[in-house]
Design a protein around this motif. Structure first.
Motif, PDB file in Angstrom:
ATOM      1  N   LYS A 291      24.761  46.965  40.062  1.00 49.09           N
ATOM      2  CA  LYS A 291      23.387  46.724  39.596  1.00 49.09           C
ATOM      3  C   LYS A 291      23.622  46.938  38.026  1.00 49.09           C
ATOM      4  N   PRO A 292      24.536  46.159  37.246  1.00 54.13           N
ATOM      5  CA  PRO A 292      24.918  46.254  35.895  1.00 54.13           C
ATOM      6  C   PRO A 292      23.578  46.018  35.081  1.00 54.13           C
ATOM      7  N   ILE A 293      23.462  46.416  33.892  1.00 52.11           N
ATOM      8  CA  ILE A 293      22.401  46.246  32.958  1.00 52.11           C
ATOM      9  C   ILE A 293      22.585  44.698  32.609  1.00 52.11           C
ATOM     10  N   GLY A 294      21.659  43.632  32.569  1.00 53.89           N
ATOM     11  CA  GLY A 294      21.723  42.442  31.960  1.00 53.89           C
ATOM     12  C   GLY A 294      22.888  41.546  32.531  1.00 53.89           C
ATOM     13  N   VAL A 295      23.202  41.834  33.753  1.00 54.50           N
ATOM     14  CA  VAL A 295      24.459  40.911  34.281  1.00 54.50           C
ATOM     15  C   VAL A 295      23.601  40.170  35.439  1.00 54.50           C
ATOM     16  N   ASP A 296      23.746  38.900  35.520  1.00 55.80           N
ATOM     17  CA  ASP A 296      23.123  38.041  36.701  1.00 55.80           C
ATOM     18  C   ASP A 296      24.373  37.971  37.750  1.00 55.80           C
ATOM     19  N   ASP A 297      23.682  37.357  38.705  1.00 52.08           N
ATOM     20  CA  ASP A 297      24.672  37.074  40.026  1.00 52.08           C
ATOM     21  C   ASP A 297      25.954  36.420  39.749  1.00 52.08           C
ATOM     22  N   ASP A 298      25.867  35.464  38.860  1.00 52.79           N
ATOM     23  CA  ASP A 298      27.032  34.748  38.413  1.00 52.79           C
ATOM     24  C   ASP A 298      27.989  35.702  37.827  1.00 52.79           C
ATOM     25  N   GLY A 299      27.542  36.770  36.942  1.00 47.10           N
ATOM     26  CA  GLY A 299      28.494  37.720  36.465  1.00 47.10           C
ATOM     27  C   GLY A 299      29.028  38.780  37.369  1.00 47.10           C
ATOM     28  N   VAL A 300      27.998  39.173  38.472  1.00 45.43           N
ATOM     29  CA  VAL A 300      28.692  39.761  39.593  1.00 45.43           C
ATOM     30  C   VAL A 300      29.907  39.194  40.380  1.00 45.43           C
ATOM     31  N   ARG A 301      29.476  38.052  40.780  1.00 49.79           N
ATOM     32  CA  ARG A 301      30.594  37.379  41.336  1.00 49.79           C
ATOM     33  C   ARG A 301      31.715  37.196  40.467  1.00 49.79           C
ATOM     34  N   ALA A 302      31.888  36.765  39.349  1.00 50.88           N
ATOM     35  CA  ALA A 302      32.969  36.701  38.373  1.00 50.88           C
ATOM     36  C   ALA A 302      33.749  38.160  38.443  1.00 50.88           C
ATOM     37  N   PHE A 303      33.062  39.131  38.528  1.00 56.77           N
ATOM     38  CA  PHE A 303      33.858  40.511  38.689  1.00 56.77           C
ATOM     39  C   PHE A 303      34.688  40.533  39.858  1.00 56.77           C
ATOM     40  N   TYR A 304      34.043  40.371  41.153  1.00 53.19           N
ATOM     41  CA  TYR A 304      34.774  40.466  42.036  1.00 53.19           C
ATOM     42  C   TYR A 304      35.948  39.289  42.068  1.00 53.19           C
ATOM     43  N   ASP A 305      35.542  38.230  41.629  1.00 51.18           N
ATOM     44  CA  ASP A 305      36.647  37.271  41.590  1.00 51.18           C
ATOM     45  C   ASP A 305      38.028  37.354  40.832  1.00 51.18           C
ATOM     46  N   SER A 306      37.633  38.506  39.725  1.00 53.52           N
ATOM     47  CA  SER A 306      38.721  38.995  39.004  1.00 53.52           C
ATOM     48  C   SER A 306      39.624  40.019  39.545  1.00 53.52           C
ATOM     49  N   ILE A 307      38.991  40.807  40.830  1.00 48.08           N
ATOM     50  CA  ILE A 307      39.808  41.571  41.342  1.00 48.08           C
ATOM     51  C   ILE A 307      40.426  41.009  42.704  1.00 48.08           C
ATOM     52  N   ILE A 308      39.730  40.258  43.461  1.00 47.53           N
ATOM     53  CA  ILE A 308      40.379  39.710  44.689  1.00 47.53           C
ATOM     54  C   ILE A 308      41.710  39.118  44.413  1.00 47.53           C
ATOM     55  N   PRO A 309      42.275  38.368  43.262  1.00 51.89           N
ATOM     56  CA  PRO A 309      43.564  38.002  43.329  1.00 51.89           C
ATOM     57  C   PRO A 309      44.404  39.115  43.013  1.00 51.89           C
ATOM     58  N   VAL A 310      43.973  40.374  42.603  1.00 47.30           N
ATOM     59  CA  VAL A 310      44.780  41.450  42.297  1.00 47.30           C
ATOM     60  C   VAL A 310      45.170  42.224  43.694  1.00 47.30           C
ATOM     61  N   ILE A 311      44.484  42.104  44.593  1.00 47.10           N
ATOM     62  CA  ILE A 311      44.720  42.598  45.903  1.00 47.10           C
ATOM     63  C   ILE A 311      45.485  41.675  46.616  1.00 47.10           C
ATOM     64  N   ARG A 312      45.194  40.477  46.340  1.00 46.19           N
ATOM     65  CA  ARG A 312      45.929  39.335  47.229  1.00 46.19           C
ATOM     66  C   ARG A 312      47.510  39.509  46.948  1.00 46.19           C
ATOM     67  N   ARG A 313      47.742  39.802  45.723  1.00 43.94           N
ATOM     68  CA  ARG A 313      49.162  39.589  45.389  1.00 43.94           C
ATOM     69  C   ARG A 313      50.034  40.973  45.805  1.00 43.94           C
ATOM     70  N   ILE A 314      49.119  41.878  46.321  1.00 38.28           N
ATOM     71  CA  ILE A 314      49.890  42.942  46.941  1.00 38.28           C
ATOM     72  C   ILE A 314      49.705  42.589  48.704  1.00 38.28           C
ATOM     73  N   ASP A 315      48.620  42.386  49.102  1.00 39.29           N
ATOM     74  CA  ASP A 315      48.260  42.112  50.650  1.00 39.29           C
ATOM     75  C   ASP A 315      47.446  40.847  50.770  1.00 39.29           C
ATOM     76  N   ALA A 316      48.605  39.980  51.075  1.00 38.82           N
ATOM     77  CA  ALA A 316      47.805  38.411  51.022  1.00 38.82           C
ATOM     78  C   ALA A 316      46.828  38.136  52.411  1.00 38.82           C
ATOM     79  N   ARG A 317      46.692  39.350  53.186  1.00 40.96           N
ATOM     80  CA  ARG A 317      46.146  38.760  54.475  1.00 40.96           C
ATOM     81  C   ARG A 317      44.888  39.803  54.889  1.00 40.96           C
ATOM     82  N   ILE A 318      44.728  40.977  54.352  1.00 44.56           N
ATOM     83  CA  ILE A 318      43.550  41.776  54.878  1.00 44.56           C
ATOM     84  C   ILE A 318      42.272  40.932  54.039  1.00 44.56           C
TER      85      ILE A 318
END
Length: 336
Positions: A182-209
């Motif tokens: 629930k970040p101040i002034g961040v819309d749904d697209d901004g929250v999704r972009a945050f997740y999208d930036s971290i998913i590849p970090v996990i994928r480079r280590i565990d491609a399957r989970i």
């Protein structure tokens, strides 16, 4: 009491997890089987649909040695486990140590290892979530992962560390990146972009989970469409379902999203304070709707460190020790 329990596990944890924790690297043949998303379903390693149902072990330091066996015997197939990181909670549970490996306090990491081991030993699929009251913007805090690049980078490094650490641990079910944003002034697209930036970090280590993401506004199911990502297909979507007067009002949100995006929805927290009017009837109604529609869930919560029996929790902590609410244990177990 919780501080003391953290300290006590440090010496024992290495012995407990000798067979569970990974080396720095492992050949593909040594990697454990994982769950997988297929359309709106989650599949077990044999390719059969699985509806994840179980409890939150959500109060840090409260898990007891018998909990894994008791949950599994009741019919649970999963459990949701926290790591509290960079926040302010009622107990001293903040695990952040910027100078430690993974930026995680070693005593807290040992307790996390022990808690996960107790679950996987009983073949409960573990959802691991990293919570951060500060980072998610709770309470209107302006200093969060969207506005503080240095703290976001530390958070990324936490996930890199954890993904490496548990890469070869069996029954790791999913990684829930950050609950209740629930970040101040961040819309749904901004929250999704945050997740999208971290998913590849996990994928480079565990491609399957599978990874788990949820909507803006404290996991508000009304915002669920805004959480949908195209960056990765192996994603489970989630939201809160704390039970209020209009008990079934959010079921259509779940079903509409599942049909529209052909993606699974699992409820990370469903619960109601025990002392609320008609609380058991409302809980039966919601859990019944979940069962009817194959919606997975984790009950909030199994043990609660407070002494008030009218709040959340199947067990509460009295001056004489843990006390079970038998009618609640029977009710929730009947839907596992």
């Amino acid at each position: 009491m919780i501080k003391r329990s953290v300290g006590l596990v440090v010496a024992a944890c290495g012995l407990l997890l000798t067979a569970c924790l990974p080396a720095d690297a492992a050949p593909p043949s040594a990697l454990p089987q994982r769950l997988k998303v297929s359309g709106a379903q989650v599949l077990d390693p044999q390719g059969h649909p699985i509806v994840l149902r179980g409890y939150n072990w959500g109060q840090w330091g409260t898990v007891q040695p018998e909990d894994g066996a008791d949950n599994a015997a009741a019919g649970a197939n999963s459990v949701r486990i926290p790591l509290r990181w960079w926040g302010e909670w009622k107990e001293d549970v903040d695990s952040r140590d910027p100078d430690a490996p993974g930026h995680i306090d070693p005593a807290h990491l040992a307790l996390l290892d022990q808690t996960i081991a107790r679950a996987v030993d009983k073949h409960l699929w573990v959802t691991l979530f990293v919570d951060s009251d500060y980072g998610q913007g709770a309470g209107g805090r302006p200093d969060n992962f969207w506005s503080n690049p240095a703290m976001k980078q530390q958070f990324v490094e936490v996930w890199q560390f954890l993904a490496h650490r548990y890469r070869t641990v069996p029954y790791m079910g999913a990684y829930e990146i950050l609950p209740e944003p629930k970040p101040i002034g961040v819309d749904d697209d901004g929250v999704r972009a945050f997740y999208d930036s971290i998913i590849p970090v996990i994928r480079r280590i565990d491609a399957r989970i599978p990874v788990i993401v949820g909507p803006n506004d404290n996991y508000n199911l009304k915002h669920l469409p805004g959480a949908h990502t195209t960056i990765d297909p192996n994603v489970i979507y989630t939201g809160n379902y704390f039970i209020f007067d209009n008990t079934l009002s959010r079921i259509p949100d779940i079903l509409d999203f599942r049909q529209r995006f052909d993606a699974p929805v699992w409820i990370n927290q469903v619960g109601i304070p025990s002392g609320n009017p008609d609380s058991r009837a409302k809980a039966r109604s919601v859990l019944g709707a979940f069962a009817e529609n194959d919606i997975g869930w984790a009950w909030w919560t199994y043990r609660i460190s407070g002494s008030n029996p009218d709040t959340h929790g199947i067990y509460y902590l009295s001056p004489d020790g843990w006390v079970v609410k038998p009618e609640w244990l029977k009710l929730v177990n009947s839907f596992l």
